[in-house]
Design an enzyme around this catalytic site. Structure first.
Site, PDB file in Angstrom:
ATOM      1  N   SER A 272       0.830  -1.213   0.000  1.00 55.57           N
ATOM      2  CA  SER A 272       0.000   0.000   0.000  1.00 55.57           C
ATOM      3  C   SER A 272       0.866   1.266   0.000  1.00 55.57           C
ATOM      4  CB  SER A 272      -0.968   0.005   1.182  1.00 55.57           C
ATOM      5  OG  SER A 272      -0.298   0.170   2.403  1.00 55.57           O
ATOM      6  N   ASN A 273       2.033   1.220   0.609  1.00 54.06           N
ATOM      7  CA  ASN A 273       2.921   2.393   0.541  1.00 54.06           C
ATOM      8  C   ASN A 273       3.449   2.601  -0.873  1.00 54.06           C
ATOM      9  OD1 ASN A 273       3.497   3.852   3.201  1.00 54.06           O
ATOM     10  ND2 ASN A 273       3.513   1.710   3.820  1.00 54.06           N
TER      11      ASN A 273
ATOM     12  N   ARG B 226      22.338 -15.018   2.823  1.00 47.40           N
ATOM     13  CA  ARG B 226      21.923 -13.614   2.690  1.00 47.40           C
ATOM     14  C   ARG B 226      22.739 -12.912   1.618  1.00 47.40           C
ATOM     15  NH1 ARG B 226      18.374 -11.609   6.113  1.00 47.40           N
ATOM     16  NH2 ARG B 226      18.213 -12.796   8.004  1.00 47.40           N
TER      17      ARG B 226
ATOM     18  N   MET C 241      10.596  -6.763   3.864  1.00 47.50           N
ATOM     19  CA  MET C 241      10.871  -7.348   5.176  1.00 47.50           C
ATOM     20  C   MET C 241      12.100  -8.252   5.147  1.00 47.50           C
ATOM     21  SD  MET C 241       8.512  -5.724   6.604  1.00 47.50           S
ATOM     22  CE  MET C 241       8.123  -6.315   8.237  1.00 47.50           C
TER      23      MET C 241
ATOM     24  N   ASN D 109      13.826   3.939   3.653  1.00 42.76           N
ATOM     25  CA  ASN D 109      12.928   2.943   4.241  1.00 42.76           C
ATOM     26  C   ASN D 109      11.846   3.662   5.031  1.00 42.76           C
ATOM     27  OD1 ASN D 109      12.043   0.323   5.126  1.00 42.76           O
ATOM     28  ND2 ASN D 109      12.997   0.731   7.115  1.00 42.76           N
TER      29      ASN D 109
ATOM     30  N   HIS E  62       9.478   2.950   8.369  1.00 43.19           N
ATOM     31  CA  HIS E  62       9.357   2.047   9.508  1.00 43.19           C
ATOM     32  C   HIS E  62       8.197   2.529  10.379  1.00 43.19           C
ATOM     33  CE1 HIS E  62      10.588  -0.880  12.473  1.00 43.19           C
ATOM     34  NE2 HIS E  62      10.424   0.051  13.397  1.00 43.19           N
TER      35      HIS E  62
ATOM     36  N   SER F 211       8.326   6.575  10.599  1.00 39.22           N
ATOM     37  CA  SER F 211       9.526   7.340  10.255  1.00 39.22           C
ATOM     38  C   SER F 211      10.019   6.929   8.878  1.00 39.22           C
ATOM     39  CB  SER F 211      10.666   7.039  11.247  1.00 39.22           C
ATOM     40  OG  SER F 211      10.243   7.199  12.580  1.00 39.22           O
TER      41      SER F 211
ATOM     42  N   ASP G 276      16.790  -0.573  10.944  1.00 35.38           N
ATOM     43  CA  ASP G 276      15.854   0.462  11.393  1.00 35.38           C
ATOM     44  C   ASP G 276      16.546   1.623  12.105  1.00 35.38           C
ATOM     45  OD1 ASP G 276      13.798  -1.049  10.298  1.00 35.38           O
ATOM     46  OD2 ASP G 276      13.442  -2.123  12.161  1.00 35.38           O
TER      47      ASP G 276
ATOM     48  N   GLU H 292       1.384   6.977   7.052  1.00 32.35           N
ATOM     49  CA  GLU H 292       2.493   6.508   6.209  1.00 32.35           C
ATOM     50  C   GLU H 292       2.271   6.902   4.753  1.00 32.35           C
ATOM     51  OE1 GLU H 292       4.001   2.479   6.693  1.00 32.35           O
ATOM     52  OE2 GLU H 292       2.975   2.310   8.608  1.00 32.35           O
TER      53      GLU H 292
HETATM   54  C1  GAR Z   1       4.102  -0.726   6.586  1.00 37.49           C
HETATM   55  O1  GAR Z   1       3.413  -0.431   7.770  1.00 37.49           O
HETATM   56  C2  GAR Z   1       5.582  -0.416   6.728  1.00 37.49           C
HETATM   57  O2  GAR Z   1       5.838   0.711   7.527  1.00 37.49           O
HETATM   58  C3  GAR Z   1       6.069  -1.681   7.425  1.00 37.49           C
HETATM   59  O3  GAR Z   1       5.378  -2.717   6.779  1.00 37.49           O
HETATM   60  C4  GAR Z   1       4.111  -2.235   6.331  1.00 37.49           C
HETATM   61  C5  GAR Z   1       4.004  -2.558   4.857  1.00 37.49           C
HETATM   62  O4  GAR Z   1       2.726  -2.252   4.372  1.00 37.49           O
HETATM   63  N1  GAR Z   1       7.491  -1.816   7.292  1.00 37.49           N
HETATM   64  C6  GAR Z   1       8.260  -2.380   8.229  1.00 37.49           C
HETATM   65  O5  GAR Z   1       7.823  -2.862   9.243  1.00 37.49           O
HETATM   66  C7  GAR Z   1       9.746  -2.379   7.904  1.00 37.49           C
HETATM   67  N2  GAR Z   1      10.522  -2.620   9.080  1.00 37.49           N
HETATM   68  P1  GAR Z   1       2.480  -2.072   2.822  1.00 37.49           P
HETATM   69  O6  GAR Z   1       3.052  -3.328   2.160  1.00 37.49           O
HETATM   70  O7  GAR Z   1       0.993  -2.014   2.669  1.00 37.49           O
HETATM   71  O8  GAR Z   1       3.179  -0.826   2.373  1.00 37.49           O
END
Ligand code: GAR
Length: 205
Positions: free
Chosen positions: A13-14, A65, A90, A107, A109, A136, A145, A174
């Site tokens: 969604s971001n 990794r 992730m 990023n 967070h 953030s 992070d 966000e």
């Molecule tokens: C979001 O809330 C983002 O901030 C978080 O995962 C979600 C992804 O949602 N990111 C983390 O936790 C990274 N450490 P989205 O796939 O709908 O954008």
């Protein structure tokens, strides 16, 4: 025209919010690719249906990794991006990968860093009893992070909040915050000075 590659692991969604903002606000930038480490990431369909190139680099297919990050780097660099945007990506990244994109990888967070790095940030915030929580945007550095913060958005924690209600309220923020921060990068207004982000005044009239 700057080129942006967005990395996702799930819903995206971001990523959607960034794609919409770039188009609606006519950024001098193009989202050239959306890349996921998960074939089933929901956001890939959105990207495809908006004419954006997609790629999947499945982390499961790599023994280490380092091997995964090398393959990911190769997939990203095909598009020669000016900026790499982690949007719900992730993965813990190797130092070599982070160094390769130093100063050009952002990023988001879901916490007011430096509070609550890592997973389950909304649960952590509720357990800590904070009155304000949020999200953030930061430059990515080798420490998970951490890294210079570009901008943050806060929400009040309400009585009766659950992880889900709090996450939903933060997510709304966000979707405003990330496009706003990325736009500053695109406009060449961000610099890092002694570990702190400096934001230059807009030159737009
Ligand atoms: C979001 O809330 C983002 O901030 C978080 O995962 C979600 C992804 O949602 N990111 C983390 O936790 C990274 N450490 P989205 O796939 O709908 O954008």
């Amino acid at each position: 025209m700057k080129k942006i590659v967005i990395l996702i692991s799930g819903r995206g969604s971001n990523m959607e919010a960034v794609v919409h903002a770039a188009r609606q606000e006519q950024w001098p930038a193009r989202i050239v690719a959306v890349i996921s480490n998960k074939e089933e990431a929901g956001g890939l369909e959105f990207a495809r249906s908006h004419g954006i190139a997609t790629a999947v680099v499945p982390n499961k297919a790599y023994a280490s990794r380092e091997a995964f990050d090398a393959a990911l780097q190769e997939a990203i660099d095909v598009f020669a991006p000016d900026l790499v945007v982690l949007a719900g990506f992730m993965r813990i990244l190797t130092p070599g990968f982070v160094a390769h994109y130093e100063g050009r990888m952002l990023n988001i967070h879901p916490s007011l860093l430096p509070l609550f790095p890592g997973l389950h940030t909304h649960r952590q915030a509720l357990a800590a009893g904070v009155a304000r929580h949020g999200a953030s945007v930061h430059f990515v550095t080798a420490e998970l992070d951490h890294g210079p913060v570009v901008d943050q958005a806060a929400v009040d924690v309400m009585p009766g909040d659950t992880e889900d209600t709090l996450a939903a309220r933060v997510l709304v923020q966000e979707h405003q915050l990330y496009p706003r921060a990325i736009r500053l990068f695109i406009e060449d207004r961000l610099s890092i000075d002694n570990g702190l982000v400096r934001i230059a005044e807009s030159t737009a009239s």
